[in-house]
Design a protein around this motif. Structure first.
Motif, PDB file in Angstrom:
ATOM      1  N   UNK A  35      -2.506   2.953   1.718  1.00 21.67           N
ATOM      2  CA  UNK A  35      -3.533   1.708   2.110  1.00 21.67           C
ATOM      3  C   UNK A  35      -2.697   0.508   2.249  1.00 21.67           C
ATOM      4  N   UNK A  36      -1.800   0.172   1.195  1.00 23.76           N
ATOM      5  CA  UNK A  36      -1.040  -1.022   1.410  1.00 23.76           C
ATOM      6  C   UNK A  36       0.104  -1.000   2.440  1.00 23.76           C
ATOM      7  N   UNK A  37       0.716   0.042   2.979  1.00 24.60           N
ATOM      8  CA  UNK A  37       1.551   0.146   4.017  1.00 24.60           C
ATOM      9  C   UNK A  37       0.533  -0.070   5.191  1.00 24.60           C
ATOM     10  N   UNK A  38      -0.267   0.762   5.288  1.00 25.28           N
ATOM     11  CA  UNK A  38      -1.209   0.582   6.535  1.00 25.28           C
ATOM     12  C   UNK A  38      -1.852  -0.669   6.806  1.00 25.28           C
ATOM     13  N   UNK A  39      -2.301  -1.296   5.681  1.00 23.39           N
ATOM     14  CA  UNK A  39      -2.714  -2.580   5.658  1.00 23.39           C
ATOM     15  C   UNK A  39      -1.801  -3.737   6.150  1.00 23.39           C
ATOM     16  N   UNK A  40      -0.539  -3.556   5.860  1.00 30.30           N
ATOM     17  CA  UNK A  40       0.666  -4.524   6.026  1.00 30.30           C
ATOM     18  C   UNK A  40       1.004  -4.137   7.567  1.00 30.30           C
ATOM     19  N   UNK A  41       0.932  -2.910   7.904  1.00 33.41           N
ATOM     20  CA  UNK A  41       1.457  -2.652   9.185  1.00 33.41           C
ATOM     21  C   UNK A  41       0.498  -3.210  10.144  1.00 33.41           C
ATOM     22  N   UNK A  42      -1.020  -2.927  10.264  1.00 33.60           N
ATOM     23  CA  UNK A  42      -2.008  -3.364  11.177  1.00 33.60           C
ATOM     24  C   UNK A  42      -2.205  -4.903  10.780  1.00 33.60           C
ATOM     25  N   UNK A  43      -1.768  -5.380   9.949  1.00 36.17           N
ATOM     26  CA  UNK A  43      -2.032  -6.662   9.379  1.00 36.17           C
ATOM     27  C   UNK A  43      -3.551  -6.879   9.071  1.00 36.17           C
ATOM     28  N   UNK A  44      -4.297  -6.038   8.336  1.00 33.98           N
ATOM     29  CA  UNK A  44      -5.711  -6.028   7.804  1.00 33.98           C
ATOM     30  C   UNK A  44      -5.655  -6.092   6.583  1.00 33.98           C
ATOM     31  N   UNK A  45      -6.383  -7.134   6.072  1.00 36.17           N
ATOM     32  CA  UNK A  45      -6.578  -7.819   4.723  1.00 36.17           C
ATOM     33  C   UNK A  45      -7.447  -7.017   4.003  1.00 36.17           C
ATOM     34  N   UNK A  46      -8.546  -6.527   5.075  1.00 36.29           N
ATOM     35  CA  UNK A  46      -9.635  -5.501   4.160  1.00 36.29           C
ATOM     36  C   UNK A  46      -8.806  -4.362   3.656  1.00 36.29           C
ATOM     37  N   UNK A  47      -7.990  -3.472   4.436  1.00 37.58           N
ATOM     38  CA  UNK A  47      -7.018  -2.426   3.937  1.00 37.58           C
ATOM     39  C   UNK A  47      -6.265  -3.076   2.627  1.00 37.58           C
ATOM     40  N   UNK A  48      -5.747  -4.016   2.690  1.00 38.52           N
ATOM     41  CA  UNK A  48      -4.835  -4.216   1.596  1.00 38.52           C
ATOM     42  C   UNK A  48      -5.746  -4.550   0.480  1.00 38.52           C
ATOM     43  N   UNK A  49      -6.824  -5.322   0.452  1.00 37.57           N
ATOM     44  CA  UNK A  49      -7.870  -5.458  -0.569  1.00 37.57           C
ATOM     45  C   UNK A  49      -8.268  -3.993  -1.309  1.00 37.57           C
ATOM     46  N   UNK A  50      -8.702  -3.090  -0.497  1.00 35.46           N
ATOM     47  CA  UNK A  50      -9.096  -1.754  -0.796  1.00 35.46           C
ATOM     48  C   UNK A  50      -7.777  -1.281  -1.428  1.00 35.46           C
ATOM     49  N   UNK A  51      -6.511  -1.235  -1.089  1.00 36.18           N
ATOM     50  CA  UNK A  51      -5.541  -0.645  -1.596  1.00 36.18           C
ATOM     51  C   UNK A  51      -5.230  -1.442  -2.872  1.00 36.18           C
ATOM     52  N   UNK A  99       4.748  -6.252  -1.611  1.00 37.84           N
ATOM     53  CA  UNK A  99       3.627  -7.291  -1.405  1.00 37.84           C
ATOM     54  C   UNK A  99       4.385  -8.610  -1.126  1.00 37.84           C
ATOM     55  N   UNK A 100       5.477  -8.834  -1.941  1.00 39.75           N
ATOM     56  CA  UNK A 100       5.895 -10.120  -1.758  1.00 39.75           C
ATOM     57  C   UNK A 100       6.745 -10.197  -0.353  1.00 39.75           C
ATOM     58  N   UNK A 101       7.275  -9.184  -0.170  1.00 44.67           N
ATOM     59  CA  UNK A 101       8.009  -8.972   1.119  1.00 44.67           C
ATOM     60  C   UNK A 101       6.904  -9.275   2.205  1.00 44.67           C
ATOM     61  N   UNK A 102       5.733  -8.615   2.026  1.00 49.38           N
ATOM     62  CA  UNK A 102       5.103  -8.750   3.270  1.00 49.38           C
ATOM     63  C   UNK A 102       4.359 -10.377   3.146  1.00 49.38           C
ATOM     64  N   UNK A 103       4.184 -10.701   2.227  1.00 51.62           N
ATOM     65  CA  UNK A 103       3.604 -12.177   2.037  1.00 51.62           C
ATOM     66  C   UNK A 103       4.598 -13.192   2.509  1.00 51.62           C
ATOM     67  N   UNK A 104       5.824 -13.039   2.244  1.00 51.10           N
ATOM     68  CA  UNK A 104       6.964 -13.961   2.615  1.00 51.10           C
ATOM     69  C   UNK A 104       6.927 -13.743   4.185  1.00 51.10           C
ATOM     70  N   UNK A 105       6.998 -12.659   4.730  1.00 49.77           N
ATOM     71  CA  UNK A 105       6.965 -12.465   6.199  1.00 49.77           C
ATOM     72  C   UNK A 105       5.867 -13.019   7.012  1.00 49.77           C
ATOM     73  N   UNK A 106       4.979 -13.197   6.491  1.00 46.43           N
ATOM     74  CA  UNK A 106       3.501 -13.625   7.327  1.00 46.43           C
ATOM     75  C   UNK A 106       3.625 -14.923   7.668  1.00 46.43           C
TER      76      UNK A 106
END
Length: 98
Positions: A19-35, A77-84
């Motif tokens: 779910x974390x990978x999918x949430x980051x790929x689709x930039x979906x915060x709700x999926x990342x929170x569910x993860x 997650x740090x990589x995701x946040x630093x790239x956003x």
């Protein structure tokens, strides 16, 4: 029976990472929170239920494995946040021939 309870923890943890990978790929915060919620539940289950049945080497190995997974999730997650939200400045135009 114990193998079944351990496999639930592994599946929940893998599902949380997916779910974390999918949430980051689709930039979906709700999926990342569910993860994050699913990973939290899995970690809580590991500490409260699974670890009570392990002793010695297996307990240590389980702690090390869980710690490695959590560090990996944190780094991802740090990589995701630093790239956003980071935009590259425009490159200078090439010199015009005269």
């Amino acid at each position: 029976m114990q193998g079944e309870t351990y496999s639930y923890s592994v599946v929940w943890l893998l599902l949380g990472v997916l779910l974390l990978v999918l949430g980051s790929r689709f930039n979906a915060k709700s999926i990342r929170i569910a993860s994050a919620a699913l990973v939290f539940i899995a970690v809580l289950k590991v500490f409260l239920i699974d670890m009570s049945n392990l002793e010695g080497f297996l307990r240590a190995l389980s702690f090390i494995g869980l710690g490695g997974v959590l560090i990996g999730i944190g780094l991802f997650y740090q990589k995701i946040l630093s790239g956003v939200g980071v935009t590259q400045p425009p490159s200078p135009a090439p010199p015009q021939p005269q």
